[in-house]
Structures are given as structure tokens and as C-alpha cells.
Scaffold this motif. Structure first.
Motif, short mmCIF file in Angstrom:
data_model
loop_
_atom_site.label_atom_id
_atom_site.label_comp_id
_atom_site.label_asym_id
_atom_site.label_seq_id
_atom_site.Cartn_x
_atom_site.Cartn_y
_atom_site.Cartn_z
N PHE A 38 0.83 -1.21 0.00
CA PHE A 38 0.00 0.00 0.00
C PHE A 38 0.86 1.26 0.00
O PHE A 38 0.54 2.25 -0.64
CB PHE A 38 -0.93 0.00 1.22
N GLN A 39 1.96 1.20 0.75
CA GLN A 39 2.80 2.41 0.85
C GLN A 39 3.49 2.74 -0.46
O GLN A 39 3.91 3.87 -0.68
CB GLN A 39 3.84 2.22 1.96
N ARG A 40 3.63 1.72 -1.33
CA ARG A 40 4.37 1.95 -2.57
C ARG A 40 3.45 1.98 -3.79
O ARG A 40 3.93 2.05 -4.92
CB ARG A 40 5.41 0.84 -2.76
N THR A 41 2.16 1.88 -3.56
CA THR A 41 1.24 1.79 -4.70
C THR A 41 0.58 3.15 -4.97
O THR A 41 0.12 3.82 -4.03
CB THR A 41 0.14 0.75 -4.40
N ALA A 42 0.55 3.50 -6.23
CA ALA A 42 -0.12 4.74 -6.62
C ALA A 42 -1.63 4.51 -6.61
O ALA A 42 -2.10 3.41 -6.92
CB ALA A 42 0.33 5.14 -8.02
N PRO A 43 -2.39 5.53 -6.25
CA PRO A 43 -3.85 5.35 -6.18
C PRO A 43 -4.45 4.90 -7.50
O PRO A 43 -5.42 4.15 -7.52
CB PRO A 43 -4.37 6.73 -5.75
N GLY A 44 -3.84 5.33 -8.60
CA GLY A 44 -4.38 4.95 -9.91
C GLY A 44 -4.36 3.44 -10.13
O GLY A 44 -5.28 2.87 -10.72
N ASP A 45 -3.29 2.80 -9.63
CA ASP A 45 -3.19 1.34 -9.79
C ASP A 45 -4.30 0.64 -9.01
O ASP A 45 -4.89 -0.35 -9.47
CB ASP A 45 -1.82 0.86 -9.30
N LEU A 46 -4.56 1.12 -7.80
CA LEU A 46 -5.62 0.51 -6.99
C LEU A 46 -6.99 0.77 -7.61
O LEU A 46 -7.87 -0.10 -7.61
CB LEU A 46 -5.59 1.06 -5.56
N GLU A 47 -7.17 1.99 -8.11
CA GLU A 47 -8.46 2.30 -8.75
C GLU A 47 -8.71 1.33 -9.91
O GLU A 47 -9.83 0.82 -10.07
CB GLU A 47 -8.45 3.74 -9.27
N HIS A 48 -7.67 1.06 -10.68
CA HIS A 48 -7.81 0.15 -11.81
C HIS A 48 -8.15 -1.26 -11.32
O HIS A 48 -9.05 -1.93 -11.85
CB HIS A 48 -6.52 0.14 -12.63
N ALA A 49 -7.43 -1.70 -10.28
CA ALA A 49 -7.62 -3.07 -9.78
C ALA A 49 -9.01 -3.25 -9.17
O ALA A 49 -9.61 -4.33 -9.26
CB ALA A 49 -6.56 -3.41 -8.75
N LEU A 50 -9.52 -2.22 -8.55
CA LEU A 50 -10.80 -2.33 -7.85
C LEU A 50 -11.98 -1.89 -8.69
O LEU A 50 -13.11 -1.87 -8.22
CB LEU A 50 -10.75 -1.51 -6.55
N GLY A 51 -11.70 -1.50 -9.92
CA GLY A 51 -12.80 -1.09 -10.79
C GLY A 51 -13.37 0.27 -10.43
O GLY A 51 -14.53 0.57 -10.74
N LEU A 52 -12.57 1.11 -9.78
CA LEU A 52 -13.04 2.45 -9.42
C LEU A 52 -12.76 3.42 -10.56
O LEU A 52 -11.96 3.13 -11.46
CB LEU A 52 -12.34 2.93 -8.14
N GLY A 53 -13.39 4.57 -10.47
CA GLY A 53 -13.17 5.58 -11.50
C GLY A 53 -11.85 6.30 -11.26
O GLY A 53 -11.35 6.35 -10.13
N PRO A 54 -11.26 6.86 -12.33
CA PRO A 54 -10.01 7.61 -12.17
C PRO A 54 -10.19 8.77 -11.18
O PRO A 54 -11.13 9.55 -11.30
CB PRO A 54 -9.71 8.12 -13.58
N GLY A 55 -9.32 8.83 -10.18
CA GLY A 55 -9.38 9.92 -9.21
C GLY A 55 -10.24 9.65 -8.00
O GLY A 55 -10.29 10.46 -7.07
N ASP A 56 -10.91 8.49 -7.98
CA ASP A 56 -11.80 8.21 -6.85
C ASP A 56 -11.03 8.14 -5.52
O ASP A 56 -11.60 8.41 -4.46
CB ASP A 56 -12.54 6.88 -7.08
N LEU A 57 -9.76 7.73 -5.58
CA LEU A 57 -9.01 7.56 -4.33
C LEU A 57 -8.12 8.76 -4.01
O LEU A 57 -7.49 8.80 -2.96
CB LEU A 57 -8.13 6.30 -4.42
N LEU A 58 -8.09 9.73 -4.92
CA LEU A 58 -7.14 10.82 -4.74
C LEU A 58 -7.36 11.58 -3.44
O LEU A 58 -6.41 12.03 -2.80
CB LEU A 58 -7.24 11.79 -5.94
N ASP A 59 -8.61 11.72 -3.04
CA ASP A 59 -8.90 12.49 -1.83
C ASP A 59 -8.45 11.77 -0.56
O ASP A 59 -8.35 12.36 0.50
CB ASP A 59 -10.40 12.78 -1.73
#
Lengths: 414, 258
Positions: free
Chosen positions: B210-231
Motif C-alpha cells: 500500500f505504501q508503494r502503490t499509486a492510487p491509480g493502480d488501486l483504482e484500476h484493480a478495484l474497478g473504481l473511477g479515475p481519481g476516486d481515491l485521490l482524496d
């Protein structure tokens, strides 16, 4: 069994008498056949009475034998009509004895030349009617003894007429007795067996229906009873009470549907209120979880997002899952409840075997000894038996002190 | 664990789980929490309580674990650091952090791990569970709540997190279903201590991932929209940044062959 008889649709015999198609109905049909045969024989005997008296060597003797035969036949007809069943073994034995006597007395009162082919010598026809009357008697030993005695007496009655010209006829007459008696009894016993099997099948169907009705009643009221019991807990906090009231409303609707003879349909389970639409498994599970938000439920359902249940399966799962969570709420004292859905079976073999899905409900509560024989109505009927028709198997494992795991396994419909 | 200006490892408090004195610091803007925890957890030694991270970092109390609320800003301290900023500030000071919050959103909880938190405990948890979690964090373990365990399993199954061994995946699968070590022991034919070892490795790997993963990668893996995790998600650690210390010689690792 009596109740079965009354519920059976009777059939018409000769457009007048209604006979039910039960074992009792079969006995009544036998009684009607005996009545017809015996009374019919008396009617056939009647026209020849004057001639017989005139040609007999003993006018009064012929009349006495005729009256004995006719009276016995009439009496038997009345008895079987009133009892609506064939003669008892003892009654038939007496009937056979009278027949035996009538045949032997025929040797005295009926001229030899009139014993074959005429109603003056009514004894042979009378013997045939008696043999047929015994086809349905409930004692093979009595039936056989009576048949042997009557055949012997008939042979004795006919033997004086034996000549080269009459031998074949006499033999045919005697064989008629034996063959009709044998075939008649075989058919009677077969009909009786069919009727009794029918009664057993009806009784079994009624018992199964009763059990199914009981099971439906248990399904309809089990969760409601649990909710009512919990609502009666004076220590209940306001939040839990509000959630239980919501659950009580749902269960009340289910009970009302049952009382109205309808299957409960919860439109809220289907997308956009469509009462016939499919439901995604995560959605169906979350709806139940929403009603148990007082429980420490953690639901991980992402892996089963593609699983879709038909309406009936979703209803059954909703009810079963609610029952499981009611048990958790009521008994487990759990700190954590984990609900997990998985659409790929990689736990056992690591190989997907199609499209199975597994829903696991685990609590870390007090647990119990998981003996399937001891499961209550909730687990046995509401959870296991209700889900099985929809292709969902349920496994319950629990250890005192370690919590409980309910595993529901199914395949997505093709 | 004592505070340090760098990330140098300290000696692991090997007896912390078993009941040795665990030093705890509370950081919570709620006075009731700060004052009630020492009374509710008499088995722990509370060496300080602070309304915000800034005061705590100035005081630099001795502590094996810091109990940290996520929401520290209020009308009395509107500029107080909170959330992942607070976690990073405390962990970068060398403390081990156990987040103690009412937060239930799993992405936010996962973001706390990404920010370096070593444990996550809900304020709805029982005091016994809280105490156990604090002891585990103090002993060098990573405590992950069920919601995040489920999220991790999804990432593993979708091949976003590929560093786990088969055994670790099996233990993760059991924990995601809520199974206890005793229950898993019967199913996997491994001792409970071995399973705890596997789980410790899983949580460490997950935390580092988690500490080394960019939010974009997680969004892709979890089927979230781009930027959903940025906040919610912190900036990932730059490549080459040393990870927090490992307790490489923990007793269970000697039994890895089980």
C-alpha cells in the motif's frame, strides 16, 4: 384412513350407486357383486319352482330345499348390502355348509334327468353363485375348504347323471366352478391390493402435504417468533428496537401472505421494484445486512459481483440469511460477524470448476455443538431445507467458544 | 518503541503481547477518550495524552505505540494535522501508530496503512480487543480490520497484489472469511503459531504494498473511477525509500517449514 375414504371422489355403478375408489369402496363393490349374483340366482330359480315341485318325488322336500337355498341367498344379500362388504370367513363357511346341504339334498328331491341344463335342478347354479360369493372372503383356508366341499358335493349331485353322452358336460360344469372360483379370487385379491395401495398412497400424500404445510408454517413464523421474542426484551436499546421493528414489519408481511395462501414476494429485493427481475448476490446480501446494522457485520462481497440470483432464490436467501443473523443477534454474543462472498472455488482445489459461488457467514461468538440432528427450526427448515430447492447447499460448523460458520454453496444458473 | 528522528529500528519488545508493560500515548481531540482510556485499559502504561499531533511531537514521550484518532481538527484547533498527514508525521518520528477511529470506509482505512499506520481499530471495538490490538502493534505486528482484509483479498485475486505465497494466500482467504487461527488450523493442518507467522508476513507485505502503490493502480484493480481515491490516498513512497523496520528474527519465522 377413514378420512381418506370420505375425501375420495365416488364413482357411479350402473348410474345409481356411488362407490368410492378406496379399499372400503372395493369391499362395497364386492358386496354389490355378491348381492347381484345371489339375488339374481334366486330370481332365476323362481320361475322353475312350480315345475320342480310337480316333478319332484317329494313335493314338500323340493319346496323346503328351494326355500333353504333362496332364503340363504336372500339373507346373504341383505347381510352384504347392510355391511357393505363380503361375508366374514365364518359367515361364508356357514353359507358353504348350506350350499353343501342343498347339493346333497338335491340328490333326493331333483330327478336325475333334470339336474343338468334346467333350473329345476337349480343346485348347480346355486353352487356357482356361492363359490363366486367367496372370491373376496378374507381367509384363504376357509375359501379353499368351502370350494373343495362344494365341488365334492356338486360331483356327488351330478354323478348319478353320468353317461358317455353327459360326461363332457358334467366335467365342464365342475371345472366351471373351479376355474371361476380361482380366477374370481385372484381378481378380487388384486383389486383389493390396488385399492389398499391407493389408500396408502393417499395417506402418504396427505402426510406429506401436512408436513409441507407444517414446514411452510414454520418458515412463515419462525423468524417472526424470534423477532417478537427479541422485541420483548426490556433491555433492548432504541436503535436495536427500531431495527427489530423494521424486521417485524417484514415478517408480518410474510405471515400475512402465508395466511392468505400466497407466497411472500418482497418487491424491494428486485431492481426497481420489478417483481420478477433477477438480483445480484451482493445486493441481496446487503439488503439483509442493512436490516441488521446493529450487528458488527463486515461484508466483503466484491468477488461475487457477477453472481445473479433469480427472484425465488433471492427470496429464499434473504429469509435464510435473516434467520442466520437473527440467531447471531439473539444467541452468539459475537464481536465480529464476517459475511464473505466468493464466485470462484479456489479454496479446496485451486481450480475453478464452473461458476460456483460460496457465501460464508462467520461469527466469533459463543458457538455451539453443531449436531445436524439437534438443529432447530431456524437452521433446519428456514436455512437448509428452504435453500436446497434453489440449488444451495448449507454447511454449519461451530465449536463452543470459537464461533460459528455457515457456508452456503451454489452454482450460478446457466 | 521509543521515538527517533529517523527510521532506524529499535529492539522489538518481544514480550509485549504476553503482558509486559506496553507504553501507550493517546492522541485524540476528545478529552473523554484521552482520560478514559487509561482507566479502561489498566494493563497498559499510558505515558502521555495529547489533543493533537503537534503537541505530542514537541513533547516526544516514550511510547511503544501511539493511539491516534483520525479526526483531530475542531474549532479549538482548526489547523491541527489529521488523517493521513497526522499518521505520516507520527510514523516519520519513529513511533508505531494504531489508528483508533470511527472511520469505517475501507478505502480510507487502507489509505491509513498506505500512510504508514501499523494498526487500525474501530472505536466500536471492545476494550479487550483494543488492548490486544495495541499489544500486537507494540510487538511489531500490523493489525488490519476485516473490511481491509476483504479489500486485500480482492486485490490478490485480481492479481494486483502478487507477492504472496500460496500459504499466505490460504491464510488470507481464511482471515477474509473471519476464521480464527484455531479454525484455520484444523482446515489447513498447520499449527496456530505457524499460521500467525504467515499472517504477520501477509500484513507486512500488504502494508508495504500500500505504501508503494499509486492510487491509480488501486483504482484500476478495484474497478473504481479515475481519481476516486485521490482524496484519501497518500502519495506513494518514492522508489528506494527504506521501508519501516522488520522484526526479522521473530520467533515464528524459525518455524517456516511447517
Amino acid at each position: 384412513m377413514n378420512g381418506v375414504v370420505k375425501q375420495t371422489e365416488p364413482v357411479s355403478v350402473a348410474g345409481a350407486v356411488k362407490v368410492p375408489t378406496t379399499a372400503a369402496g372395493a369391499e362395497r363393490a364386492f358386496a354389490l357383486l355378491i348381492l347381484g349374483g345371489r339375488f339374481g340366482t334366486v330370481i332365476q330359480m323362481a320361475p322353475s319352482l312350480p315345475q320342480g315341485m310337480s316333478v319332484s318325488s317329494s313335493r314338500s322336500g323340493y319346496l323346503a330345499v328351494w326355500l333353504l337355498a333362496a332364503g340363504t341367498a336372500t339373507f346373504v344379500s341383505v347381510v352384504v348390502w347392510r355391511s357393505a362388504k363380503p361375508l366374514t370367513p365364518r359367515g361364508y363357511a356357514l353359507d358353504a355348509v348350506v350350499c353343501f346341504v342343498v347339493l346333497l339334498l338335491g340328490l333326493v328331491v331333483v330327478p336325475d334327468e333334470l339336474r343338468v341344463g334346467t333350473w329345476v335342478g337349480f343346485q348347480a347354479a346355486y353352487a356357482l353363485s356361492v363359490v363366486c360369493s367367496g372370491a373376496a372372503v378374507r381367509s384363504t383356508r376357509v375359501w379353499l375348504a368351502a370350494l373343495v366341499a362344494i365341488v365334492c358335493a356338486d360331483v356327488a349331485y351330478l354323478l348319478p347323471t353320468l353317461s358317455f353322452a353327459t360326461a363332457a358336460t358334467l366335467l365342464g360344469n365342475v371345472l366351471t366352478l373351479v376355474v371361476l372360483a380361482g380366477v374370481g379370487r385372484w381378481v378380487a385379491l388384486y383389486i383389493r391390493r390396488i385399492a389398499e395401495d391407493g389408500d396408502r398412497a393417499r395417506a402418504q400424500a396427505i402426510e406429506l402435504g401436512r408436513r409441507d404445510e407444517g414446514r411452510r408454517a414454520q418458515l412463515a413464523i419462525h423468524n417472526g417468533a424470534a423477532v417478537i421474542r427479541m422485541l420483548g426484551d426490556p433491555a433492548l436499546d432504541d436503535r436495536s428496537r427500531a431495527l427489530l421493528q423494521e424486521e417485524a414489519q417484514r415478517e408480518a408481511r410474510r405471515m400475512r401472505s402465508y395466511l392468505q395462501g400466497r407466497d411472500h414476494v418482497d418487491p424491494s429485493l428486485t431492481p426497481s421494484g420489478d417483481p420478477t427481475g433477477p438480483v445480484a448476490l451482493p445486493r441481496a446480501v446487503r439488503r439483509v445486512c442493512d436490516r441488521f446494522s446493529d450487528l458488527p457485520v463486515h461484508a466483503t462481497l466484491d468477488l461475487a459481483e457477477a453472481v445473479v440470483l433469480d427472484e425465488a432464490a433471492a427470496q429464499a436467501l434473504d429469509h435464510a440469511l435473516a434467520s442466520v443473523l437473527l440467531n447471531v443477534r439473539d444467541h452468539s454474543r459475537a464481536e465480529t460477524v464476517v459475511i464473505h462472498a466468493d464466485a470462484v472455488d479456489d479454496l479446496a482445489s485451486g481450480v475453478a470448476t464452473g461458476d460456483p459461488w460460496v457465501l460464508t457467514v462467520h461469527d466469533d461468538g459463543v458457538g455451539f455443538v453443531a449436531d445436524p440432528e439437534q438443529f432447530g427450526v431456524g437452521l433446519r427448515e428456514v436455512v437448509i431445507h428452504q435453500l436446497r430447492p434453489h440449488g444451495m447447499d448449507v454447511e454449519v460448523s461451530s465449536t463452543p467458544g470459537l464461533g460459528t460458520t455457515v457456508t452456503i454453496t451454489a452454482r450460478t444458473p446457466s | 518503541m521509543s521515538p527517533h528522528d529517523d527510521l532506524a529500528p529499535t529492539t522489538a519488545p518481544t514480550g509485549a503481547i504476553a503482558g509486559d508493560a506496553v507504553r501507550v500515548v493517546v492522541v485524540d481531540d476528545a478529552t473523554v477518550i484521552r482520560e478514559s482510556l487509561p482507566a479502561l485499559l489498566p494493563g497498559l502504561t499510558f505515558t502521555g495524552s495529547f489533543a493533537n499531533v503537534e503537541t505530542m511531537l514537541r513533547a516526544r514521550p516514550e511510547a511503544d505505540v501511539v493511539v491516534l484518532d483520525l479526526h483531530l481538527s475542531n474549532s479549538g484547533q482548526p489547523g491541527a494535522r489529521q488523517g493521513i498527514a497526522a499518521i505520516r508525521a507520527v510514523t516519520e518520528a519513529g513511533y508505531r501508530v494504531c489508528v483508533f477511529s470511527q472511520e469505517e470506509r475501507r478505502f480510507v482505512l487502507a489509505a491509513c496503512l498506505a500512510a504508514g499506520a501499523h494498526g487500525l481499530v474501530s472505536k466500536t471495538a471492545s476494550t479487550s480487543r483494543l488492548e490486544q490490538s495495541l499489544r500486537e502493534v507494540a510487538a511489531g505486528e500490523v493489525v488490519i480490520p476485516p473490511a481491509v482484509i476483504g479489500l486485500v483479498e480482492v486485490l490478490v485475486r485480481r492479481n494486483s497484489l502478487t507477492i504472496l505465497s500460496d500459504r499466505q494466500r490460504h491464510v488470507l482467504s481464511g482471515r477474509a472469511r473471519g476464521l480464527t487461527y484455531a479454525e484455520m488450523s484444523g482446515r489447513l493442518h498447520l499449527s496456530e503459531s505457524t499460521l500467525r507467522g504467515y499472517w504477520a508476513e501477509v500484513t507486512r507485505n500488504v502494508s508495504e504494498h500500500f505504501q508503494r502503490t499509486a492510487p491509480g493502480d488501486l483504482e484500476h484493480a478495484l474497478g473504481l473511477g479515475p481519481g476516486d481515491l485521490l482524496d484519501h490516498w497518500p502519495e506513494p513512497l518514492p522508489p528506494g525509500t527504506p521501508t519501516p523496520p522488520r522484526w526479522a528474527d521473530r520467533w515464528w519465522r524459525l518455524r517456516r517449514g511447517h
